[in-house]
Design a protein around this motif. Structure first.
Motif, PDB file in Angstrom:
ATOM      1  N   ASN A 141       0.912   4.124  -2.842  1.00  0.00           N
ATOM      2  CA  ASN A 141       0.704   5.517  -2.474  1.00  0.00           C
ATOM      3  C   ASN A 141       1.838   6.404  -2.982  1.00  0.00           C
ATOM      4  OD1 ASN A 141      -0.936   7.483  -0.904  1.00  0.00           O
ATOM      5  ND2 ASN A 141       0.946   7.671   0.273  1.00  0.00           N
ATOM      6  N   THR A 142       3.047   5.859  -3.027  1.00  0.00           N
ATOM      7  CA  THR A 142       4.203   6.599  -3.535  1.00  0.00           C
ATOM      8  C   THR A 142       4.018   6.957  -5.007  1.00  0.00           C
ATOM      9  OG1 THR A 142       5.652   5.463  -1.976  1.00  0.00           O
ATOM     10  CG2 THR A 142       6.704   6.535  -3.857  1.00  0.00           C
ATOM     11  N   GLU A 163      -4.548   6.006  -5.479  1.00  0.00           N
ATOM     12  CA  GLU A 163      -5.446   6.171  -4.354  1.00  0.00           C
ATOM     13  C   GLU A 163      -5.642   4.818  -3.665  1.00  0.00           C
ATOM     14  OE1 GLU A 163      -6.930   8.559  -2.823  1.00  0.00           O
ATOM     15  OE2 GLU A 163      -6.198  10.214  -4.058  1.00  0.00           O
ATOM     16  N   THR A 164      -5.059   4.679  -2.485  1.00  0.00           N
ATOM     17  CA  THR A 164      -5.126   3.389  -1.782  1.00  0.00           C
ATOM     18  C   THR A 164      -6.540   3.053  -1.334  1.00  0.00           C
ATOM     19  OG1 THR A 164      -4.505   4.530   0.263  1.00  0.00           O
ATOM     20  CG2 THR A 164      -2.739   3.492  -0.987  1.00  0.00           C
ATOM     21  N   THR A 165      -7.345   4.081  -1.100  1.00  0.00           N
ATOM     22  CA  THR A 165      -8.732   3.801  -0.711  1.00  0.00           C
ATOM     23  C   THR A 165      -9.479   3.088  -1.827  1.00  0.00           C
ATOM     24  OG1 THR A 165      -9.336   6.031  -1.440  1.00  0.00           O
ATOM     25  CG2 THR A 165      -8.866   5.723   0.902  1.00  0.00           C
ATOM     26  N   GLY A 181       1.250   7.602  -6.334  1.00  0.00           N
ATOM     27  CA  GLY A 181       0.073   8.451  -6.468  1.00  0.00           C
ATOM     28  C   GLY A 181      -1.221   7.696  -6.651  1.00  0.00           C
ATOM     29  N   LEU A 213       0.827  -1.207   0.000  1.00  0.00           N
ATOM     30  CA  LEU A 213       0.000   0.000   0.000  1.00  0.00           C
ATOM     31  C   LEU A 213       0.865   1.262   0.000  1.00  0.00           C
ATOM     32  CD1 LEU A 213      -2.884  -0.940   2.470  1.00  0.00           C
ATOM     33  CD2 LEU A 213      -3.003  -0.752  -0.028  1.00  0.00           C
ATOM     34  N   PHE A 214       1.971   1.217   0.740  1.00  0.00           N
ATOM     35  CA  PHE A 214       2.883   2.369   0.769  1.00  0.00           C
ATOM     36  C   PHE A 214       3.499   2.609  -0.602  1.00  0.00           C
ATOM     37  CE2 PHE A 214       7.168   4.129   1.353  1.00  0.00           C
ATOM     38  CZ  PHE A 214       6.863   5.302   2.035  1.00  0.00           C
TER      39      PHE A 214
END
Length: 285
Positions: free
Chosen positions: A91-92, A96-98, A94, A87-88
């Motif tokens: 996120n890096t 959207e992890t949601t 860009g 997940l990190f």
């Protein structure tokens, strides 16, 4: 970092267009990002493996801790760490992890509906591992099967029955049924019923039964043994005998005492009756 105007003035970049320079910088940036992602994934893998080993070693170092439970917890911890690492990384970039979590949730729901039976076994396996109603080495009766527990996984429980035949029982059948664990307690109460004839000396019969059973080193004196006449049958006076022993001795002990009491009553001339039938033939008229 030097700006593009400075770079263009250097001899190294003389003759190169701005498009070429942008392409080179984009490639360098992409390469750096890829190396960073790889480094993060490798670090997450190393940390998760280290945490898993530490949790397993914790149970090995303390004999009071259950190895199976801690191996399960160690696997969960490793998956959680790797999940957060991925997940990190997303996120890096860009992402959207949601949205990713929502997609994973929807996919999980679809897979769960398709694999209800398998997931029910896994859920039951988690409950068996967490609450530990049975352990490896226990002699149990589950789902109409009796045997020694050899292995418990997330999907099934492996038993070795009295004939040492492998029996695989789905965990949903184990958790969803009555579990009888004969190894849960250190001691068990053995029970017999011995019948003697109505003409037998009951005091002598009781003494023979008591001396024979209590003379065995496997018999416990605490709790107090129970040896009393409890029934007047059709052809016998029945003694009910209840004596405690170690759970590991139960089956052999119960069988041995049945034979020894019978032989002792025979030696003491105590009659052990058995049902008889007399056939009377009517006289011809």
């Amino acid at each position: 970092m030097e700006n593009f105007d400075t770079i263009l003035e250097t001899e190294i970049w003389q003759g190169k267009s701005l498009g070429d320079l942008l392409t080179l910088e984009t490639m360098a940036s992409a390469a750096g990002s890829i190396l960073g992602v790889v480094a993060i994934l490798v670090l997450g893998w190393i940390v998760s493996a280290w945490v898993q080993r530490r949790i397993v070693k914790l149970s090995k170092a303390n004999k009071h801790l259950d190895d199976m439970l801690f191996e399960f917890l160690a696997s969960i911890a490793r998956y959680v760490i790797m999940g957060f690492t991925i997940l990190f990384v997303l996120n890096t970039f860009g992402v959207e992890t949601t949205s990713v979590v929502a997609i994973i949730g929807a996919a999980g729901l679809a897979i769960g509906l398709a694999l209800q039976g398998t997931l029910s076994n896994i859920a039951a396996g988690v409950m068996l591992i967490l609450f530990r109603p049975i352990k490896i080495g226990d002699f149990v009766e589950v789902a109409d099967y009796m045997g020694t527990v050899k292995h418990i996984s997330l999907n099934f429980t492996e038993l070795a029955n009295l004939s040492n035949v492998q029996v695989i029982v789905p965990n949903a059948d184990v958790w969803g049924n009555i579990i009888t664990n004969y190894s849960s307690n250190d001691t068990r109460r053995a029970e017999w019923t011995f019948g003697v004839g109505y003409g037998a000396n009951l005091g002598a019969a009781e003494k023979i039964i008591r001396d024979t059973i209590m003379g065995d080193e496997r018999s416990h004196t605490d709790p107090e043994p129970f040896i009393q006449v409890t029934n007047l049958g059709d052809s016998s006076v029945d003694f009910l005998v209840r004596v405690w022993c170690n759970a590991s001795d139960y089956f052999a002990y119960r069988a041995d005492m049945t034979r020894k009491v019978k032989e002792a009553l025979d030696a003491g001339n105590i009659d052990i009756p058995f049902p008889t039938r007399t056939i009377v033939q009517a006289a011809a008229e």
